[in-house]
Scaffold this active site. Structure first.
Site: not given
Length: 522
Positions: A409-411, A276
């Site tokens: 998103y994704e951190g 991801m």
């Protein structure tokens, strides 16, 4: 640069990456790799790129509990599926091509450049396929993974909830086991392509609470297919990514299948974190490639200034425009090398502990700075175009809006900084940063400027190790940025003969000192 030229630039980056030769071995020869990148460029340009403006101006529509996508999405999805692009890195036993992750990292920026909102659907399905391949029982895995790889079905990853975004320990969605199996109830939000009409069957991989243990210990991983008990409540109205429906889903006693071991949902979910983060990095690179191409083409054709007694000159002849274009291309060329290096380290990590450490250490960097680069290059392209860049006559204003979420998103950036410093750099007595310093110093041995930057960062990393632990969270962002300067200095020696490397080196040492000063002041 055209799509074909982007592919050639990636092939050049792979050829300059020593670890890629280890990954390719005797299986992936130059002819095959050229064919893969060349065909990807053609499909991206011919089948996916036309969807780009449509994704923004038409977008996803929500009515009567269902999401409708632009009709042009269907042929584009079919082109990805028929070409095998949705299963490039998946195992051959599931219908994939079985290519290394580094080949996925090389190919995917071409598709992301073409239409990042559309490719969000592919990202969810890819991630779910990897998750199911690793943890689902044979019946579920063999039913769904080949169908996802073939593009016959789609899937999502459902994590966030109201009041429980990145703080997954506060998830409230529950799963109860009855005589007929598991059922899930709760609400999930921020679900990309949570509902749509691209395919009839959509599966959802989600975290739900199965016990009374607090925090993440009570979370398990489940698979729920769209159907009874799954309600799409709305799609979000967003700044960008209009062609990617961001759904709020409600689950009411929805039939579910446990994936893997009960209570181990979060560790199992992390199986796909590497993929991801790499995917977000490819999104940023794709947007940057498109932005640079628009800016360069405009600068070559737009005429302004020069001797008033003579015809106006192309603005690319102006020094400041040249500077802006060089800044964009320098970032792109160095980032491309970092992306490939991280992906190669991932491919080699199974048999090489040092590569596993290097991969984990590089991932927060490529995720965050790929994301920032996408937005910044779109911003720079608008500046080169001037007022024209602010209009919808050119795609760069869409690129800017689409790319803004990449650092979220994704951190978020803050989370990447915390991961990079606290979990990667300080873990195992600094083993990962020692791997980096050893490799980088050896490769920079004959390049004194780059070596000085790498060694200066190494000394600063030692200093941070001894810092007051209470100060570390506040230092994390600056340390992340210092690490990125050091990584770029290392990789700049691979393209040492280019103007792009020289442009970076001119300010690298000064930038590193600024980052160090910011960290010390935190």
């Amino acid at each position: 640069m055209t799509y074909s030229e982007n592919a050639d630039a990636m092939l050049d980056a792979l050829s300059r990456t020593p670890n890629f030769a280890r990954v390719a071995g005797d299986v992936l020869d130059a002819e095959t790799l050229n064919a893969i990148l060349g065909e990807a460029a053609k499909v991206a340009e011919s089948a996916v790129a036309p969807v780009g403006p449509i994704s923004d101006r038409v977008g996803a529509r929500f009515a009567d509990g269902r999401v409708t996508l632009p009709s042009e999405y269907g042929p584009a999805w079919d082109a990805l599926a028929e070409g095998g692009w949705l299963g490039l890195e998946h195992e051959e036993r599931f219908g994939g091509m079985g290519m290394p992750l580094s080949v996925f990292a090389a190919v995917n920026p071409l598709f992301e450049r073409a239409c990042a909102p559309f490719m969000m659907c592919a990202g969810g399905s890819r991630s779910a396929a990897l998750l199911l391949s690793a943890w689902a029982d044979a019946e579920l895995r063999d039913d769904w993974v080949p169908a996802l790889v073939a593009g016959e079905r789609c899937a999502t990853i459902c994590i966030s909830e109201p009041e429980a975004g990145s703080d997954v320990g506060r998830i409230r969605t529950r799963a109860e086991k009855g005589p007929d199996g598991w059922q899930v109830s709760g609400q999930k939000i921020w679900i990309s392509f949570g509902d749509h009409d691209l395919r009839d069957r959509i599966g959802h991989c989600m975290l739900a609470r199965t016990g009374d243990a607090p925090g993440t210990r009570g979370l398990s991983l489940f698979f729920v297919e769209r159907g009874p008990g799954v309600i799409c409540e709305r799609i979000e109205e967003k700044m960008g990514l209009h062609g990617s429906p961001t759904c709020a889903l409600r689950f009411e006693d929805a039939p579910a299948v446990l994936i893997g071991e009960e209570g181990r949902g979060l560790p199992q979910l992390f199986t796909m974190i590497r993929h991801m983060r790499l995917s977000v990095a490819t999104q940023g690179l794709g947007i940057a490639l498109g932005s640079y191409d628009v800016a360069r083409e405009h600068a070559e054709s737009r005429r302004q200034g020069g001797d008033p007694k003579a015809p106006a000159v192309p603005i690319i002849q102006h020094a400041d425009v040249q500077r802006q274009l060089m800044a964009m291309k320098s970032r792109i060329d160095l980032f491309r090398l970092a992306l490939v290096e991280a992906a190669c380290a991932a491919d080699l990590s199974g048999d090489d502990p040092d590569m596993a450490r290097l991969c984990s250490w590089l991932l927060p960097l490529i995720k965050n700075f790929g994301a920032e680069m996408g937005f910044d290059c779109a911003h720079a392209a608008i500046q080169v175009l001037g007022g024209a860049g602010f209009t919808k006559d050119y795609p760069v204003e869409q690129y800017l809006r689409d790319a803004r979420v990449f650092t979220i998103y994704e951190g978020t950036t803050g989370m990447q900084g915390q991961d990079f410093l606290l979990r990667q750099t300080l873990a195992e007595d600094g083993a990962a940063v020692k791997v980096f310093l050893k490799i980088a110093a050896a490769e920079c041995a004959e390049h004194t400027g780059a070596l000085a930057v790498v060694e200066r960062f190494g000394a600063f990393a030692e200093e941070v190790t001894d810092a007051d632990k209470a100060r570390l969270p506040g230092m994390a962002d600056a340390f992340l940025r210092a690490g990125w300067v050091a990584v770029q200095a290392w990789l700049s020696v691979r393209i040492a003969e280019t103007g792009e490397a020289a442009f970076f080196r001119a300010t690298a040492a000064a930038e590193l000192e600024l980052r160090i000063a910011a960290a010390r002041a935190a």
